[in-house]
Design a protein around this motif. Sequence first.
Motif, PDB file in Angstrom:
ATOM      1  N   GLY A  17       0.881  -1.329  -0.195  1.00 41.55           N
ATOM      2  CA  GLY A  17      -0.080  -0.131   0.022  1.00 41.55           C
ATOM      3  C   GLY A  17       0.712   1.394   0.027  1.00 41.55           C
ATOM      4  N   GLN A  18       0.323   2.182   0.678  1.00 40.31           N
ATOM      5  CA  GLN A  18       1.231   3.627   0.694  1.00 40.31           C
ATOM      6  C   GLN A  18       2.479   3.315   1.279  1.00 40.31           C
ATOM      7  N   GLY A  19       2.687   2.471   2.360  1.00 41.09           N
ATOM      8  CA  GLY A  19       4.136   2.412   2.851  1.00 41.09           C
ATOM      9  C   GLY A  19       5.090   2.122   1.775  1.00 41.09           C
ATOM     10  N   VAL A  36       9.499  -1.558   7.852  1.00 43.66           N
ATOM     11  CA  VAL A  36       9.008  -2.237   8.924  1.00 43.66           C
ATOM     12  C   VAL A  36       7.726  -2.711   8.935  1.00 43.66           C
ATOM     13  N   ASP A  37       7.255  -3.940   9.048  1.00 44.87           N
ATOM     14  CA  ASP A  37       5.948  -4.156   9.009  1.00 44.87           C
ATOM     15  C   ASP A  37       5.553  -5.359   9.960  1.00 44.87           C
ATOM     16  N   LEU A  38       4.427  -5.654  10.481  1.00 45.15           N
ATOM     17  CA  LEU A  38       4.070  -6.702  11.399  1.00 45.15           C
ATOM     18  C   LEU A  38       4.016  -8.196  10.708  1.00 45.15           C
ATOM     19  N   GLY A  73       8.300  -6.195  12.688  1.00 48.51           N
ATOM     20  CA  GLY A  73       8.155  -5.594  14.103  1.00 48.51           C
ATOM     21  C   GLY A  73       6.678  -5.218  14.106  1.00 48.51           C
ATOM     22  N   ASP A  74       6.496  -4.889  15.332  1.00 47.77           N
ATOM     23  CA  ASP A  74       4.890  -4.640  15.627  1.00 47.77           C
ATOM     24  C   ASP A  74       4.995  -3.049  16.202  1.00 47.77           C
ATOM     25  N   VAL A  75       4.180  -1.985  15.747  1.00 44.75           N
ATOM     26  CA  VAL A  75       4.417  -0.762  16.319  1.00 44.75           C
ATOM     27  C   VAL A  75       3.697  -0.804  17.606  1.00 44.75           C
ATOM     28  N   ASN A 100       5.757   7.445   9.994  1.00 42.92           N
ATOM     29  CA  ASN A 100       4.983   6.732  10.983  1.00 42.92           C
ATOM     30  C   ASN A 100       3.583   6.421  10.027  1.00 42.92           C
ATOM     31  N   ASN A 101       3.825   4.988   9.167  1.00 38.19           N
ATOM     32  CA  ASN A 101       2.470   5.048   8.259  1.00 38.19           C
ATOM     33  C   ASN A 101       1.849   3.692   8.681  1.00 38.19           C
ATOM     34  N   ALA A 102       2.011   2.784   9.503  1.00 38.76           N
ATOM     35  CA  ALA A 102       1.433   1.572   9.869  1.00 38.76           C
ATOM     36  C   ALA A 102       0.190   2.008  10.345  1.00 38.76           C
ATOM     37  N   PRO A 165     -12.857   4.806  17.077  1.00 38.16           N
ATOM     38  CA  PRO A 165     -11.509   4.461  17.613  1.00 38.16           C
ATOM     39  C   PRO A 165     -10.364   5.039  16.542  1.00 38.16           C
ATOM     40  N   TYR A 166     -10.605   4.831  15.264  1.00 37.67           N
ATOM     41  CA  TYR A 166      -9.713   5.129  14.305  1.00 37.67           C
ATOM     42  C   TYR A 166      -9.629   6.847  14.070  1.00 37.67           C
ATOM     43  N   VAL A 167     -10.605   7.462  14.103  1.00 32.91           N
ATOM     44  CA  VAL A 167     -10.920   8.782  14.050  1.00 32.91           C
ATOM     45  C   VAL A 167     -10.101   9.638  15.189  1.00 32.91           C
ATOM     46  N   GLY A 198      -9.758   9.264   0.693  1.00 33.37           N
ATOM     47  CA  GLY A 198      -9.729   7.627   0.500  1.00 33.37           C
ATOM     48  C   GLY A 198      -8.648   7.156  -0.693  1.00 33.37           C
ATOM     49  N   VAL A 199      -8.160   6.175  -0.203  1.00 32.44           N
ATOM     50  CA  VAL A 199      -6.788   5.663  -1.100  1.00 32.44           C
ATOM     51  C   VAL A 199      -7.140   4.344  -1.343  1.00 32.44           C
ATOM     52  N   ASP A 200      -6.801   3.908  -2.555  1.00 33.25           N
ATOM     53  CA  ASP A 200      -7.405   2.577  -3.007  1.00 33.25           C
ATOM     54  C   ASP A 200      -6.392   1.641  -2.724  1.00 33.25           C
ATOM     55  N   THR A 201      -6.276   1.052  -1.445  1.00 32.29           N
ATOM     56  CA  THR A 201      -5.498   0.062  -0.939  1.00 32.29           C
ATOM     57  C   THR A 201      -5.954  -1.129  -0.337  1.00 32.29           C
ATOM     58  N   GLU A 202      -5.291  -2.047   0.223  1.00 32.38           N
ATOM     59  CA  GLU A 202      -5.917  -3.142   0.911  1.00 32.38           C
ATOM     60  C   GLU A 202      -6.962  -2.698   2.155  1.00 32.38           C
TER      61      GLU A 202
HETATM   62  N1  LIG Z   1      -6.378   3.691   2.509  1.00 28.27           N
HETATM   63  C1  LIG Z   1      -7.144   4.881   2.993  1.00 28.27           C
HETATM   64  O1  LIG Z   1      -8.076   5.257   2.391  1.00 28.27           O
HETATM   65  C2  LIG Z   1      -6.447   5.772   4.040  1.00 28.27           C
HETATM   66  C3  LIG Z   1      -7.068   7.000   4.170  1.00 28.27           C
HETATM   67  C4  LIG Z   1      -6.110   7.857   5.065  1.00 28.27           C
HETATM   68  C5  LIG Z   1      -5.238   7.526   5.967  1.00 28.27           C
HETATM   69  N2  LIG Z   1      -5.072   6.204   5.749  1.00 28.27           N
HETATM   70  C6  LIG Z   1      -3.685   5.742   6.520  1.00 28.27           C
HETATM   71  O2  LIG Z   1      -2.519   5.477   5.651  1.00 28.27           O
HETATM   72  C7  LIG Z   1      -1.765   4.602   6.262  1.00 28.27           C
HETATM   73  C8  LIG Z   1      -1.255   3.366   5.188  1.00 28.27           C
HETATM   74  O3  LIG Z   1      -2.582   2.668   4.883  1.00 28.27           O
HETATM   75  P1  LIG Z   1      -2.861   1.848   3.528  1.00 28.27           P
HETATM   76  O4  LIG Z   1      -4.061   2.421   3.057  1.00 28.27           O
HETATM   77  O5  LIG Z   1      -1.534   1.648   2.826  1.00 28.27           O
HETATM   78  O6  LIG Z   1      -3.251   0.519   4.160  1.00 28.27           O
HETATM   79  P2  LIG Z   1      -2.691  -1.003   4.059  1.00 28.27           P
HETATM   80  O7  LIG Z   1      -3.484  -1.782   5.034  1.00 28.27           O
HETATM   81  O8  LIG Z   1      -2.194  -1.458   2.816  1.00 28.27           O
HETATM   82  O9  LIG Z   1      -1.263  -0.871   4.867  1.00 28.27           O
HETATM   83  C9  LIG Z   1      -0.990  -0.876   6.245  1.00 28.27           C
HETATM   84  C10 LIG Z   1       0.039  -1.261   6.593  1.00 28.27           C
HETATM   85  O10 LIG Z   1       0.521  -1.476   8.090  1.00 28.27           O
HETATM   86  C11 LIG Z   1       1.004  -2.645   8.547  1.00 28.27           C
HETATM   87  N3  LIG Z   1       0.493  -2.818  10.036  1.00 28.27           N
HETATM   88  C12 LIG Z   1      -0.566  -2.997  10.477  1.00 28.27           C
HETATM   89  N4  LIG Z   1      -0.692  -3.052  11.783  1.00 28.27           N
HETATM   90  C13 LIG Z   1       0.810  -2.948  12.118  1.00 28.27           C
HETATM   91  C14 LIG Z   1       1.318  -3.045  13.182  1.00 28.27           C
HETATM   92  N5  LIG Z   1       0.866  -3.254  14.395  1.00 28.27           N
HETATM   93  N6  LIG Z   1       2.811  -3.227  13.234  1.00 28.27           N
HETATM   94  C15 LIG Z   1       3.330  -2.865  12.071  1.00 28.27           C
HETATM   95  N7  LIG Z   1       2.789  -2.813  10.864  1.00 28.27           N
HETATM   96  C16 LIG Z   1       1.432  -2.917  10.890  1.00 28.27           C
HETATM   97  C17 LIG Z   1      -0.033  -3.649   7.732  1.00 28.27           C
HETATM   98  O11 LIG Z   1       0.562  -5.072   7.837  1.00 28.27           O
HETATM   99  C18 LIG Z   1      -0.030  -2.841   6.164  1.00 28.27           C
HETATM  100  O12 LIG Z   1       1.271  -3.391   5.674  1.00 28.27           O
HETATM  101  C19 LIG Z   1      -2.396   4.206   7.410  1.00 28.27           C
HETATM  102  O13 LIG Z   1      -1.875   4.666   8.603  1.00 28.27           O
HETATM  103  C20 LIG Z   1      -3.981   4.323   7.305  1.00 28.27           C
HETATM  104  O14 LIG Z   1      -4.565   4.631   8.195  1.00 28.27           O
HETATM  105  C21 LIG Z   1      -5.390   5.279   4.785  1.00 28.27           C
END
Ligand SMILES: NC(=O)c1ccc[n+]([C@@H]2O[C@H](COP(=O)([O-])OP(=O)(O)OC[C@H]3O[C@@H](n4cnc5c(N)ncnc54)[C@H](O)[C@@H]3O)[C@@H](O)[C@H]2O)c1
Length: 268
Positions: A17-19, A36-38, A73-75, A100-102, A165-167, A198-202
């Motif tokens: 995704g975005q990371g 870094v990812d879980l 790793g786990d954030v 800080n993207n997780a 909780p997310y908001v 809104g971003v088109d990710t998983e």
């Molecule tokens: N997709 C959207 O519409 C959107 C909109 C606004 C903000 N965001 C934010 O953008 C960021 C990236 O999200 P994305 O859209 O790429 O989604 P995504 O689910 O594809 O990516 C999130 C990543 O975080 C990892 N992750 C989750 N829990 C973790 C943990 N405890 N430790 C380490 N890694 C962990 C996941 O394995 C995944 O690779 C996030 O912070 C999300 O909240 C997303």
Amino acid sequence: MSGLEGQVALITGAARGQGRSHAVHLARQGVRIVAVDLCESIDEFFPLATREDLDETIAAVAEAGSEAIAVVGDVRSSASMKAAVDLAVNRFGTIDVLVNNAGIIKVQAIDEFSDHTMDVVIDTCLKGVFNTTRFVAPIMKAKRSGRIINIASSAAIRAVGYLSPYVAAKGGVVSATKSWAVELAEWSINVNALAPGGVDTEMLSGMAGQAGIDLDEYRERVTARHLLQEGGCVPVEDISAMVVYLAGEHASVITGQVFTVDAGMSAG
Ligand SMILES: NC(=O)c1ccc[n+]([C@@H]2O[C@H](COP(=O)([O-])OP(=O)(O)OC[C@H]3O[C@@H](n4cnc5c(N)ncnc54)[C@H](O)[C@@H]3O)[C@@H](O)[C@H]2O)c1
């Protein structure tokens, strides 16, 4: 030019995704990446990234002309993030940029959230940002420079229901960003937040599944809140471009700000 050549960036949630996109865009500027990812899923949530996904990020960084190390790793765990930061320093000597993207999300009504789902969302999205920043800050302080980019959400600025909780966690990220900007300016460490629409990710498809709505319809509902309608979802490249900008030399006097990249969603 961004002036980023030779720097080191630690990115959480970098397996997909975005990371992953931020990793590749920074790598194109000559930045070495600590990804870094879980790499495992959590009960009651949509599937998270896998170890194979993280390896794909490492390969994509190499293809972009730089090098990366993968850290599982786990954030949510301070010990895990301390170990990730130590690994980064052992391998590359320093950390110049922290992204800080997780993140994780749950579509649920306030009276449906369990202790588990609330804890996972808040510990990942809010506490996770503290768990990296607290160990990276001393490294940046010692060399009197650094950039910290916290990924919040446009949902932290314009209210959205069924995600409280997310908001709230992302709102906390915005507040922590400003607090750290004040605290760390003395060491020339810039701290900013990015708030995507809104971003088109998983994550988006996972949310559609949680809401029990077909993905195309869910995408339409999310982008209906965007003022600029032509592009559909916010392109991930546009968010990465902002990450590169905030990490780069032309953002040296920008700190404590929240940049929405959300097709105008938060303005409406
Ligand atoms: N997709 C959207 O519409 C959107 C909109 C606004 C903000 N965001 C934010 O953008 C960021 C990236 O999200 P994305 O859209 O790429 O989604 P995504 O689910 O594809 O990516 C999130 C990543 O975080 C990892 N992750 C989750 N829990 C973790 C943990 N405890 N430790 C380490 N890694 C962990 C996941 O394995 C995944 O690779 C996030 O912070 C999300 O909240 C997303």
